[in-house]
Design a protein around this motif. Sequence first.
Motif, PDB file in Angstrom:
ATOM      1  N   VAL A 168      -1.592  31.518  -1.101  1.00  0.00           N
ATOM      2  CA  VAL A 168      -1.066  32.583  -1.955  1.00  0.00           C
ATOM      3  C   VAL A 168      -0.158  32.005  -3.023  1.00  0.00           C
ATOM      4  O   VAL A 168       0.398  30.923  -2.870  1.00  0.00           O
ATOM      5  CB  VAL A 168      -0.314  33.657  -1.137  1.00  0.00           C
ATOM      6  N   ASP A 173       4.041  30.628  -2.726  1.00  0.00           N
ATOM      7  CA  ASP A 173       4.191  30.807  -1.277  1.00  0.00           C
ATOM      8  C   ASP A 173       5.541  30.297  -0.784  1.00  0.00           C
ATOM      9  O   ASP A 173       5.964  29.185  -1.124  1.00  0.00           O
ATOM     10  CB  ASP A 173       3.064  30.063  -0.553  1.00  0.00           C
ATOM     11  N   TYR A 201      -1.171  42.236   4.492  1.00  0.00           N
ATOM     12  CA  TYR A 201      -1.873  42.725   3.300  1.00  0.00           C
ATOM     13  C   TYR A 201      -2.770  43.889   3.736  1.00  0.00           C
ATOM     14  O   TYR A 201      -3.479  43.785   4.737  1.00  0.00           O
ATOM     15  CB  TYR A 201      -2.698  41.601   2.667  1.00  0.00           C
ATOM     16  N   ARG A 235       1.368  45.469   0.273  1.00  0.00           N
ATOM     17  CA  ARG A 235       2.113  44.380   0.899  1.00  0.00           C
ATOM     18  C   ARG A 235       3.217  44.932   1.789  1.00  0.00           C
ATOM     19  O   ARG A 235       3.994  45.793   1.373  1.00  0.00           O
ATOM     20  CB  ARG A 235       2.730  43.478  -0.175  1.00  0.00           C
TER      21      ARG A 235
END
Length: 479
Positions: A50, A53, A316, A324
């Motif tokens: 991601v 991160d 998610y 989120r």
Amino acid sequence: MLNSLGISIDKLAKDFDVNFYPDLKLSRGVYFSKSEFGVDKIVSGNPRKVICDDIPTDKTNGKSVEEFINEFPFNSKDKKDLISLFKSEKDYLKGMSKKEKEKYIQKTSYKKFLEEKVKLSNEAIKFFEGMSDDFLALGIDAISCEDARISFLPGFDKLGLDPIEGEALAEMEEPYIYHCADGNASVARLLVKRLIPNICKENENLDDITLSHFDYSQLDLKQNKVKIRLNSTVINAENTKNGALITYVKQGKTYRVKSKKVVMANYNSMIPYIIPTLPKEQKEALSKNVKTSLLHTKVIIKNWEPFIKLGVHEIYSPRMPYARTKLDYPVDIGNYHHPRDPKKPICVHIVCSPLVFANIQGIDLEGMDARDRARIGRNLLITMSFEEHEKIIRDQLQGMLGSAGFDHQKDIEAIIVNRWGHCYSYTENSLYDDPKEAEETIKTARKPFKNIVIANSDSDWQAYMHAAIDQAYRAISEL
């Protein structure tokens, strides 16, 4: 500037315990909702990289791509196609030249790419609907493949494109660990403390400021060298022969202030309404910065044992209002300490793009550019009642955590819905903007207007604190 406020970037990194959640064997997970996928299911061990991160790469507690995706409530073909996509085994733009590929990823939405080139089914594409809601505040139908690529969304590794380097790579990979307990609010508080020392008793440093009590009666005193006047909405700013005249409203009364110079460091597209004498070309340029909206909601829960049972610290949720859901960042600063005991309360951070409510209310966004979508999102954000938001929050958390013993009626202590109507500054979007035109628009919008100059991160089309600082410096230099 940060150094002058006693903010050490290296110390901030040490104050963030990157090992806290990994050491509890927690990972990122995905919530498949019954309303969208036929079953309420959490799949832990998300291995996906991601952007920015805060968890070290070797500590994500992720499963293999195959193991992770095979737990999805999808048919075998969809699982196989998703595994292939995440492993980036194909050149999905085979037959195009490098230049054609570069143009394609700039001018094609990520959703269209998944439909036409990857050829995922509608059900499989659902998995991606929500991935860009937080960082980009737009759905995958309104972000380019270029933006998807720099957000680590899959499908681009085998296209033969130039590697992402320099500042763009740093923006992707720099870990989100330079984080005060209250976000950037501590920076603002330290600035105020520097300007008005009597605002609080504590020392002027990051450790003390986190929990310090501000005496707001000290902000606007005659003897202060600097005065900060709250609840004072500026409605007009005009140049005069010797300076400028500012008109503002406070508690229903109108006031005027004479000034030598003025910095407009507010939402840039409001400026044409406040300075009606601006040149038409500059007004049009300023109006192009239409901010996007987000909901940053905080939910205090009695304990976070359900997260431990499910093996996740962040979730998610595709196709759900709140894309989120994240346990609070593990930051200890001064006398402020992050919750450590899963049996005790914690703050859960949940993020929603109000554009998801367009689908719920049957509003068709097809054909709208990013600016019009932002306007729709803001209207939806403001017109919904708190009760509507609360029901959505409770329903989603119950579906997500209910299997691990969570009961929203007993376990939710408080909900704060932060309606961030003017959230991210508008950022160049290659689906709708020409790079050269965008550059000229930015330059035109921030031109000095006699004794008035323009700042704010909007004047750089970037939603970052460093951009706001750079633009403030530039504006003051122009004076």
